[in-house]
Each structure stands twice: as C-alpha cells, then as structure tokens.
Design an enzyme around this catalytic site. Structure first.
Site: not given
Ligand code: DQA
Length: 144
Positions: A9-10, A17, A22, A73, A76, A97, A99, A106
């Site tokens: 998501p997102n 963002r 990011y 990735n 959330a 994985e 990020h 955080r």
């Molecule tokens: C994320 C970290 C997550 O906590 C967040 O919700 C994201 C991006 C990152 O790539 O840093 O959407 O996965």
C-alpha cells in the site's frame, strides 16, 4: 532466474510521499534501476504493486510456482499483515524485505515487523538503494 518484486500500500505514490523517509524516486524509477541491475545476472523480474493485501496474495499464489525468490516492500502491511505473512511462508521461496526508511527508528507501531524471522534478509533506511541492495542479496542467495 525469476524474481517477484512486490510493493504494498501507498508505494504507488512514491515521489509524492515524505521525502525525509522515502526519498524522491517514483516506483517506476526504482523498477527501472532494478531491471537494469537484474540484467547483469540474467535475471527476470516480475513487478506488482497493490494497495490491497488480498490482491498481493492472489498474485503470490499465481506466480510463486514459477519464481525463484521474492523481493518485497510490504509498506504498512509490514506491521500487521498476517495473511500476507502466511502467503509468503507458503511459497517456501527465499524472501528479502526492503524498506526505504529505517522502521526501527520511527514510531513504535513501525517497530513491529511480522515478516522478521521469515525473510532471509531485511534491508532498510537507504531509500531507493535498499531495493538495489536487497535484490543483490537475494540473487546471491539464490545462486549459492
Ligand atoms: C515503508 C515503511 C512503512 O512503515 C510504511 O508504512 C510505508 C513504507 C518503507 O519503505 O519505509 O509505506 O515500508
């Protein structure tokens, strides 16, 4: 060699963002960089992003059989996505994985990572470089 590159998501709106977490790269930019890196290893990448956990699971169930590994990735979903967790475990594939931000530094809710322990490696806090490093680690693991 075939690797599934999954984003949760997102991550479709990367570039818009919070830059301090990011960076400025879009997901398309990141995927181009990964494609280029994969060429060196004669590795095929299959990309998929969704804002829906079930869609990610459908994709995994459909494509894992023909894949050698997964780079993900989870966004959330990292912090609560147990059905995605189970789908990844069921593939029995090596998973890395990634990020963009360092989730250990955080908010408290981001420190919970349901994938910790089922992935061979976590790469975080290096913005788009996390993806490149994660891909290299996964390819090296598969080639071993
Ligand atoms: C994320 C970290 C997550 O906590 C967040 O919700 C994201 C991006 C990152 O790539 O840093 O959407 O996965």
């Amino acid at each position: 060699m075939k690797i599934l590159v999954l984003n949760g998501p997102n991550l479709n709106i990367l570039g818009k963002r919070k830059k301090e977490f990011y960076g400025i790269s879009t997901l398309d930019n990141i995927n181009i960089i990964l494609k280029d890196a994969a060429k060196k290893y004669d590795c095929q990448l299959l990309f998929f992003q969704s804002n829906h956990e079930g869609r990610l699971i459908d994709f995994i169930q459909k494509h894992a059989k023909s894949a050698d590994g997964i780079l993900i990735n989870p966004g959330a979903l990292t912090h609560y996505g147990y059905s995605l967790h189970d789908a990844l475990v069921d593939t029995k594939l090596p998973i890395v994985e990634v990020h963009l931000s360092d989730i250990t530094k955080r908010e408290d809710f981001r420190k919970i990572d349901v994938f910790d322990g089922i992935v061979i490696e976590r790469v975080m806090g290096k913005k788009e470089k996390s993806y490149e490093e994660g891909l290299e680690k996964l390819i090296k693991h598969i080639k071993k």
